[in-house]
Design a protein around this motif. Sequence first.
Motif, PDB file in Angstrom:
ATOM      1  N   ALA A 131       0.838  -1.212   0.000  1.00  0.00           N
ATOM      2  CA  ALA A 131       0.000   0.000   0.000  1.00  0.00           C
ATOM      3  C   ALA A 131       0.861   1.246   0.000  1.00  0.00           C
ATOM      4  O   ALA A 131       0.601   2.223  -0.744  1.00  0.00           O
ATOM      5  CB  ALA A 131      -0.926  -0.015   1.204  1.00  0.00           C
ATOM      6  N   LEU A 132       1.896   1.217   0.853  1.00  0.00           N
ATOM      7  CA  LEU A 132       2.809   2.360   0.885  1.00  0.00           C
ATOM      8  C   LEU A 132       3.558   2.499  -0.434  1.00  0.00           C
ATOM      9  O   LEU A 132       3.772   3.612  -0.931  1.00  0.00           O
ATOM     10  CB  LEU A 132       3.818   2.196   2.038  1.00  0.00           C
ATOM     11  N   PHE A 133       3.933   1.367  -0.996  1.00  0.00           N
ATOM     12  CA  PHE A 133       4.652   1.386  -2.271  1.00  0.00           C
ATOM     13  C   PHE A 133       3.797   2.024  -3.365  1.00  0.00           C
ATOM     14  O   PHE A 133       4.273   2.868  -4.130  1.00  0.00           O
ATOM     15  CB  PHE A 133       5.020  -0.067  -2.655  1.00  0.00           C
ATOM     16  N   GLU A 134       2.529   1.617  -3.429  1.00  0.00           N
ATOM     17  CA  GLU A 134       1.634   2.190  -4.439  1.00  0.00           C
ATOM     18  C   GLU A 134       1.340   3.659  -4.151  1.00  0.00           C
ATOM     19  O   GLU A 134       1.164   4.458  -5.057  1.00  0.00           O
ATOM     20  CB  GLU A 134       0.335   1.384  -4.500  1.00  0.00           C
ATOM     21  N   GLY A 135       1.276   3.994  -2.866  1.00  0.00           N
ATOM     22  CA  GLY A 135       1.091   5.403  -2.519  1.00  0.00           C
ATOM     23  C   GLY A 135       2.261   6.247  -2.967  1.00  0.00           C
ATOM     24  O   GLY A 135       2.093   7.357  -3.487  1.00  0.00           O
ATOM     25  N   VAL A 136       3.469   5.694  -2.770  1.00  0.00           N
ATOM     26  CA  VAL A 136       4.663   6.405  -3.242  1.00  0.00           C
ATOM     27  C   VAL A 136       4.639   6.538  -4.752  1.00  0.00           C
ATOM     28  O   VAL A 136       4.930   7.603  -5.315  1.00  0.00           O
ATOM     29  CB  VAL A 136       5.936   5.654  -2.781  1.00  0.00           C
ATOM     30  N   ARG A 137       4.261   5.437  -5.443  1.00  0.00           N
ATOM     31  CA  ARG A 137       4.208   5.488  -6.903  1.00  0.00           C
ATOM     32  C   ARG A 137       3.182   6.523  -7.385  1.00  0.00           C
ATOM     33  O   ARG A 137       3.451   7.315  -8.280  1.00  0.00           O
ATOM     34  CB  ARG A 137       3.853   4.109  -7.458  1.00  0.00           C
ATOM     35  N   SER A 138       2.000   6.511  -6.757  1.00  0.00           N
ATOM     36  CA  SER A 138       0.934   7.442  -7.152  1.00  0.00           C
ATOM     37  C   SER A 138       1.367   8.891  -6.954  1.00  0.00           C
ATOM     38  O   SER A 138       1.207   9.737  -7.838  1.00  0.00           O
ATOM     39  CB  SER A 138      -0.320   7.143  -6.333  1.00  0.00           C
ATOM     40  N   ASN A 139       1.931   9.169  -5.776  1.00  0.00           N
ATOM     41  CA  ASN A 139       2.371  10.541  -5.499  1.00  0.00           C
ATOM     42  C   ASN A 139       3.562  10.936  -6.359  1.00  0.00           C
ATOM     43  O   ASN A 139       3.687  12.088  -6.778  1.00  0.00           O
ATOM     44  CB  ASN A 139       2.713  10.697  -4.025  1.00  0.00           C
ATOM     45  N   ALA A 140       4.429   9.968  -6.639  1.00  0.00           N
ATOM     46  CA  ALA A 140       5.576  10.256  -7.495  1.00  0.00           C
ATOM     47  C   ALA A 140       5.117  10.581  -8.916  1.00  0.00           C
ATOM     48  O   ALA A 140       5.655  11.492  -9.560  1.00  0.00           O
ATOM     49  CB  ALA A 140       6.528   9.065  -7.513  1.00  0.00           C
TER      50      ALA A 140
END
Length: 484
Positions: free
Chosen positions: A25-34
């Motif tokens: 979830a954090l990984f996808e959040g980082v990807r989305s925000n990036a």
Amino acid sequence: MKKAEAYLTVYLSLTMTVLLSLFLALFEGVRSNAIRMESECIMDIGMDSILAEYHRELFAQYNLFAIDSSYGGDTTGKENVSAHLKHYLARNMSMEDIFLESLLYRDFLAMEPEEVDVTRVSVITDGKGAVFRAKAVEAIEHDAGLSLFTELLNWLEVVELNKLTETDVALRKKQVDEAIAAYNGKEVEVKENKFVTIQIDNPTAELEKERRKGALACVVKDMEAVSEKSIFQESLIGGRMALGKVNQGSLPHAEISGGEKLWERFLFQEYLMRYMGHYGSEKADKALDYEIEYLLSGMDNDISNLSGVVDVLTGIREAANALYIFTDEEKCAEAEVVALVICGLLEIPELADLLKVSLLLAWSFAESLHDVEVLLEGGRIPLMKTTDTWYYSLANALTGFQFVSEGKDDEGLSYEDYLRILLMLEKEDVLTARAMNLVEANIRLTPGNQDFRLDGCYVKVEASMQVSSKYGYHYELTRQKEYY
């Protein structure tokens, strides 16, 4: 012991599942925000990149920044700018410039632009040239002096109070001469039963011949040296504006009003004086040599434009000189003596007042030709003269009019100063259209710019981008950028 180990295995499995879920979830959040942050950065960089493609000749010649939407071609439009923007965005989103990117790296974001559109623009010709004026003011506002502005206002006050641009001294002279000529052929009884037919030779006739030649021929020593360049105005931006065949932007532009307007007008004309040539200070490789004269006269060729300005200057000087000379008791008395002598010889004393006025007006005209000649030769002439600054005697004015080789004065206004007055009196929209004509005509003389159009030049751009990622993310952004 084995039972405890089994509990531990289940605990670790459940814990790892939660931790892995959290990590993903954090990984996808980082990807989305990036992706979102990268999209914004790339959009800003892309907008800066298209602004960096400003027209080099427009900047080099006129210190103006604008995107030529034709990019040297014969078709202008937002589609061309959109294509350039999309190219920059795609390059910035790709990894093709990274060394061994296919072997060493994996694209964490996998972004690409789907739709890129320049939605709205501000064209440099918008508002009938208001944007052009604003950009010209920005280019010079830090260099113009307040002292010159104050002087110009004082000069304009003198011109307006004395109605120097409204007074037609030449017409008044013509009316006086016609009244004098009306005496010709009349029979007058000079003695009892003795009649004579009046025949008057007006002493100002030679000066009137000079007037009929045109002021330009009187004040320029070498007419063969006068430029004969010409332009075809119908093909330029002013002609297209008159026909309503210009590209219009949709972004709003600021309006100037109130007390700022006069200051902005002054800055605009100082921009024109700096970046455009005039008689005696021509700029090389231009469509016309006498550009400021074109702004004031609007004719297709240099000779007509220079002639128009010289005529106006002669009229202003003639009005100012006539205004002064009728207050100079010594000059009025000299003209009156000459008039009385002539009328005494003709035995028609009632004609003396008319002849005196004709002599004074002719004297003013001769002085005005001297004034304009001095101005064109680089000298200075005050707006309102005094006894000390008057050049011609009456005898020289009537019999010895010739080009002046001396007499330049360090006091008074220069030719450039008189041009400043005339520019300030010209209608702003007319001045702007003619200035844009010159810019367009001059840019077209440079290599690769034969189809250049000012109404294809953008100074402010709004663009939107839809970006997608192969990981399923989609974003849409809109940005505005302009030159400052």
